[in-house]
Design a protein around this motif. Structure first.
Motif, PDB file in Angstrom:
ATOM      1  N   ALA A 214      34.512  38.762  39.932  1.00 36.55           N
ATOM      2  CA  ALA A 214      34.905  38.949  38.533  1.00 36.55           C
ATOM      3  C   ALA A 214      36.084  38.051  38.175  1.00 36.55           C
ATOM      4  N   LEU A 215      36.941  37.734  39.157  1.00 37.83           N
ATOM      5  CA  LEU A 215      38.083  36.871  38.911  1.00 37.83           C
ATOM      6  C   LEU A 215      37.659  35.431  38.643  1.00 37.83           C
ATOM      7  N   TYR A 217      34.132  34.672  37.394  1.00 40.83           N
ATOM      8  CA  TYR A 217      33.175  34.624  36.294  1.00 40.83           C
ATOM      9  C   TYR A 217      33.783  35.070  34.962  1.00 40.83           C
ATOM     10  N   ALA A 218      34.799  35.917  34.985  1.00 39.84           N
ATOM     11  CA  ALA A 218      35.442  36.323  33.732  1.00 39.84           C
ATOM     12  C   ALA A 218      36.142  35.136  33.058  1.00 39.84           C
ATOM     13  N   PRO A 219      36.978  34.352  33.779  1.00 39.46           N
ATOM     14  CA  PRO A 219      37.563  33.152  33.151  1.00 39.46           C
ATOM     15  C   PRO A 219      36.505  32.134  32.725  1.00 39.46           C
ATOM     16  N   ALA A 221      33.468  32.830  31.670  1.00 39.20           N
ATOM     17  CA  ALA A 221      32.884  33.340  30.425  1.00 39.20           C
ATOM     18  C   ALA A 221      33.825  33.095  29.252  1.00 39.20           C
ATOM     19  N   PHE A 222      35.134  33.281  29.478  1.00 39.66           N
ATOM     20  CA  PHE A 222      36.111  33.049  28.412  1.00 39.66           C
ATOM     21  C   PHE A 222      36.143  31.569  28.023  1.00 39.66           C
TER      22      PHE A 222
END
Length: 252
Positions: A214-215, A217-219, A221-222
């Motif tokens: 998540a650390l 893929y979250a950035p 996606a942003f």
């Protein structure tokens, strides 16, 4: 391994989680395959994308049936500088280094503007060489994917179904991802940066650093959201300028 067909709420929850995970991991494959396929003649690009994704699906399904053996690859076989390394670790490190090399090479060409020299070198690239590179990364991504899937459930039917369904989604989306990435230079640079980040992540994981996906893929996606806003803004600006030019021409 479990071959039962009993449907339970827990199994459905695992199925949905695995499907989302496979689609997210599949995006990595699609981006990498799209960048490699763009080096081929136009008539071979669609075939390379389809064959690359098909190989990824087949490798994942085959590895699922060898899950018992795959799990043993996590056992340390050598200790270097106080750090234990397994076969899986060496595969992840090798795959990560390869991904970093490809991403850095492509970014270098883009920054230096060596498009003409790059075009000459692309003429020497064959369909087979591209397919070998795709296959190598398919194995790395598939190994990581299967180990994660088996850690969530031992139901072979669930895992295989998820793999096949995610393949259908990625196969459908690959054409649009390919066209979009290659149509927008800034998006292609962003995609290369993602591949570089994923390569570093694979190397770190090979050295035993367990990083929450998540650390990463979250950035990502942003960053995609920000780039999408930039593209929308640029498109609207171009339309406004076009309308202004037309009005000025009509006045004259």
């Amino acid at each position: 391994m479990d071959l039962s067909l009993a449907v339970t709420p827990d199994l459905l929850a695992v199925f949905v989680s695995l499907f989302i995970l496979e689609v997210v991991l599949g995006v990595d494959n699609v981006i990498f395959i799209s960048i490699l396929a763009s080096k081929l003649p136009q008539e071979q690009q669609a075939r390379a994308r389809s064959l690359g994704l098909t190989l990824a699906m087949v490798i994942r399904v085959v590895l699922v049936f060898f899950a018992g053996w795959i799990i043993t690859l996590k056992e340390d076989i050598v200790v270097l500088f106080g750090i234990g390394f397994s076969v899986k670790d060496f595969i992840l490190i090798a795959g990560g280094l390869f991904l970093v090399y490809k991403a850095v090479t492509e970014i270098h060409h883009k920054l230096e503007g060596a498009d003409e020299e790059h075009d000459v070198s692309m003429k020497r690239i064959t369909f087979r060489s591209v397919l070998v590179q795709i296959l190598a990364l398919d194995i790395v991504f598939s190994l990581d994917s299967v180990i994660t899937a088996v850690g969530m459930t031992e139901n072979v039917i669930v895992i295989v179904t998820v793999v096949v369904l995610s393949f259908v989604v990625m196969l459908f989306a690959s054409r649009f991802v390919f066209a979009f990435v290659n149509r927008h230079p800034t998006v292609k640079m962003l995609a290369l940066s993602f591949l570089l980040l994923i390569g570093v992540f694979l190397i770190a994981e090979g050295f035993g650093a367990h990083i929450d996906k998540a650390l990463i893929y979250a950035p990502m996606a942003f960053a995609i959201l920000v780039e999408a806003l930039n593209l929308i803004a640029s498109s609207r600006k171009a339309k406004r300028e076009s309308l202004r030019t037309q009005r000025e021409a009509s006045v004259q």
